[in-house]
Design a protein around this motif. Structure first.
Motif, PDB file in Angstrom:
ATOM      1  N   HIS A 135      -1.491  25.144 -72.520  1.00 21.45           N
ATOM      2  CA  HIS A 135      -0.704  26.154 -73.218  1.00 21.45           C
ATOM      3  C   HIS A 135      -1.148  27.559 -72.821  1.00 21.45           C
ATOM      4  O   HIS A 135      -0.321  28.472 -72.688  1.00 21.45           O
ATOM      5  N   LEU A 136      -2.457  27.716 -72.648  1.00 19.15           N
ATOM      6  CA  LEU A 136      -2.994  29.041 -72.321  1.00 19.15           C
ATOM      7  C   LEU A 136      -2.480  29.518 -70.962  1.00 19.15           C
ATOM      8  O   LEU A 136      -2.080  30.682 -70.814  1.00 19.15           O
ATOM      9  N   PHE A 137      -2.444  28.632 -69.972  1.00 18.80           N
ATOM     10  CA  PHE A 137      -1.904  29.027 -68.665  1.00 18.80           C
ATOM     11  C   PHE A 137      -0.416  29.344 -68.774  1.00 18.80           C
ATOM     12  O   PHE A 137       0.078  30.263 -68.102  1.00 18.80           O
ATOM     13  N   GLU A 138       0.298  28.620 -69.609  1.00 18.28           N
ATOM     14  CA  GLU A 138       1.716  28.940 -69.817  1.00 18.28           C
ATOM     15  C   GLU A 138       1.882  30.274 -70.544  1.00 18.28           C
ATOM     16  O   GLU A 138       2.808  31.047 -70.249  1.00 18.28           O
ATOM     17  N   ASP A 139       0.999  30.565 -71.506  1.00 18.83           N
ATOM     18  CA  ASP A 139       1.010  31.882 -72.147  1.00 18.83           C
ATOM     19  C   ASP A 139       0.840  32.986 -71.100  1.00 18.83           C
ATOM     20  O   ASP A 139       1.525  34.020 -71.133  1.00 18.83           O
ATOM     21  N   ALA A 140      -0.105  32.758 -70.186  1.00 16.72           N
ATOM     22  CA  ALA A 140      -0.375  33.763 -69.159  1.00 16.72           C
ATOM     23  C   ALA A 140       0.824  33.953 -68.239  1.00 16.72           C
ATOM     24  O   ALA A 140       1.191  35.091 -67.899  1.00 16.72           O
ATOM     25  N   GLU A 141       1.427  32.848 -67.832  1.00 13.40           N
ATOM     26  CA  GLU A 141       2.580  32.966 -66.947  1.00 13.40           C
ATOM     27  C   GLU A 141       3.745  33.640 -67.658  1.00 13.40           C
ATOM     28  O   GLU A 141       4.508  34.416 -67.040  1.00 13.40           O
ATOM     29  N   SER A 142       3.885  33.395 -68.954  1.00 11.52           N
ATOM     30  CA  SER A 142       4.920  34.097 -69.722  1.00 11.52           C
ATOM     31  C   SER A 142       4.691  35.607 -69.695  1.00 11.52           C
ATOM     32  O   SER A 142       5.627  36.386 -69.485  1.00 11.52           O
ATOM     33  N   LEU A 143       3.441  36.018 -69.891  1.00 11.93           N
ATOM     34  CA  LEU A 143       3.124  37.449 -69.822  1.00 11.93           C
ATOM     35  C   LEU A 143       3.428  38.012 -68.438  1.00 11.93           C
ATOM     36  O   LEU A 143       3.962  39.122 -68.295  1.00 11.93           O
ATOM     37  N   ARG A 144       3.075  37.249 -67.409  1.00 13.74           N
ATOM     38  CA  ARG A 144       3.302  37.730 -66.046  1.00 13.74           C
ATOM     39  C   ARG A 144       4.791  37.914 -65.762  1.00 13.74           C
ATOM     40  O   ARG A 144       5.208  38.928 -65.191  1.00 13.74           O
ATOM     41  N   LEU A 145       5.586  36.943 -66.179  1.00 24.48           N
ATOM     42  CA  LEU A 145       7.019  37.018 -65.906  1.00 24.48           C
ATOM     43  C   LEU A 145       7.710  38.090 -66.739  1.00 24.48           C
ATOM     44  O   LEU A 145       8.645  38.747 -66.276  1.00 24.48           O
ATOM     45  N   ARG A 146       7.252  38.273 -67.969  1.00 22.48           N
ATOM     46  CA  ARG A 146       7.923  39.217 -68.872  1.00 22.48           C
ATOM     47  C   ARG A 146       7.522  40.665 -68.606  1.00 22.48           C
ATOM     48  O   ARG A 146       8.355  41.570 -68.706  1.00 22.48           O
ATOM     49  N   PHE A 147       6.253  40.882 -68.299  1.00 23.32           N
ATOM     50  CA  PHE A 147       5.755  42.261 -68.270  1.00 23.32           C
ATOM     51  C   PHE A 147       5.250  42.707 -66.903  1.00 23.32           C
ATOM     52  O   PHE A 147       4.905  43.879 -66.743  1.00 23.32           O
ATOM     53  N   ASN A 148       5.183  41.809 -65.931  1.00 23.56           N
ATOM     54  CA  ASN A 148       4.794  42.162 -64.567  1.00 23.56           C
ATOM     55  C   ASN A 148       3.498  42.976 -64.535  1.00 23.56           C
ATOM     56  O   ASN A 148       3.448  44.068 -63.970  1.00 23.56           O
ATOM     57  N   PRO A 149       2.419  42.470 -65.130  1.00 25.47           N
ATOM     58  CA  PRO A 149       1.190  43.269 -65.207  1.00 25.47           C
ATOM     59  C   PRO A 149       0.528  43.452 -63.847  1.00 25.47           C
ATOM     60  O   PRO A 149       0.586  42.576 -62.976  1.00 25.47           O
ATOM     61  N   ASP A 150      -0.102  44.595 -63.693  1.00 26.10           N
ATOM     62  CA  ASP A 150      -0.918  44.844 -62.502  1.00 26.10           C
ATOM     63  C   ASP A 150      -2.250  44.125 -62.603  1.00 26.10           C
ATOM     64  O   ASP A 150      -2.799  43.690 -61.585  1.00 26.10           O
ATOM     65  N   PHE A 151      -2.785  44.026 -63.822  1.00 28.40           N
ATOM     66  CA  PHE A 151      -4.015  43.281 -64.058  1.00 28.40           C
ATOM     67  C   PHE A 151      -3.794  42.299 -65.185  1.00 28.40           C
ATOM     68  O   PHE A 151      -3.398  42.677 -66.289  1.00 28.40           O
TER      69      PHE A 151
END
Length: 271
Positions: A135-151
């Motif tokens: 779930h944690l890796f999916e949480d992270a990928e959700s953040l990456r896809l939604r907000f396009n973080p630099d870090f």
């Protein structure tokens, strides 16, 4: 360059040497390299989150045990990146939120964070050590896809949780490491294909007493895997845990005043 830092909580170097088949496969193809790194002392979680993210040792930061519940007094990667106009995100244990966003932790307020004014602008934070790494890796990928973080910080806990329940020399601990490697094999090829620089490390290791905090090699020796064009992949680099913050800031291209391991970086990054 956009960067993802994965901190596999409690992963000892000796288990990382044989249990992380996917990561080793990427290294064998010339896409990355594994280094052995010694964590700072005490070999405890919250002090070493602070060390990795600020470059400051626990004794100097004052975060010297897991019960120190306050905001960090140091500048972290999140601070430097945000102040440079970059976007930051984390899928991590709630102590990370307490160190850099708000303390004390209030789950209803802080578990899901969207606030550009905070050092960690976008976050999914958990508080149960058994929260599934899947779930944690999916949480992270959700953040990456939604907000396009630099870090982006990704910090799963199940390896450490298994170590505390069963100990270092057990199939439960080793298999949790293998599972984390499997999750990385699902997500990391896409990150690398999109040009992310990826660092996979651990805060501390684990012992056969089902604990950590001391100076035994199995507690203090941790892996540092690096992937991406920013890295030299030199055999003789000897990175310190206190140098991760500054090295990652260099890759992100943000100003900082932290120590760096220049041998880790490729010529274009050090030019």
């Amino acid at each position: 360059m956009k960067t993802i830092l994965v901190v596999l909580d409690g992963l000892s170097f000796e288990v990382a040497q044989h249990a992380m088949g996917y990561l080793h496969a990427e290294c064998a193809q010339g896409n990355g390299r594994l280094y052995q790194m010694t964590c700072e002392l005490p070999s405890l979680s919250r002090p070493l989150y602070e060390c990795i993210l600020t470059g400051v040792t626990p004794v100097k930061s004052g975060i010297i045990h897991n019960g120190v519940n306050r905001l960090s007094k140091e500048r972290s990667i999140f601070h430097y990146a945000r102040d440079a106009g970059l976007t930051t995100a984390a899928a991590a244990y709630h102590w990370v939120s307490e160190l850099y966003n708000r303390s004390p932790w209030q789950p209803a307020r802080d578990r899901h964070t969207e606030d550009p004014a905070l050092p960690i602008q976008y976050g999914h934070f958990y508080y149960d050590d058994g929260y599934p790494d899947s779930h944690l890796f999916e949480d992270a990928e959700s953040l990456r896809l939604r907000f396009n973080p630099d870090f982006l910080l990704i910090h799963p806990m199940n390896i450490d949780d298994a170590g505390h329940k069963f100990g270092l020399s057990t199939p439960q601990y080793r298999n949790r490491a293998r599972m984390a490697d499997g999750y990385l094999s699902h997500w990391m090829p896409g990150w690398l294909a999109e040009g992310y620089q990826v660092v996979v490390t651990a805060d501390h290791g684990m012992n056969d007493d089902r604990s950590h905090g001391g100076v035994l090699p199995e507690e203090t020796q941790v892996p540092l895997f690096v992937f991406g064009s920013a890295f030299s992949l030199q055999n003789d680099a000897a990175p310190l845990q206190t140098e991760l913050c500054g090295t990652l800031c260099d890759i992100l291209g943000v100003d900082h005043d932290k120590p760096v391991c220049p041998e880790l970086l490729s010529v274009q990054e050090t030019a």
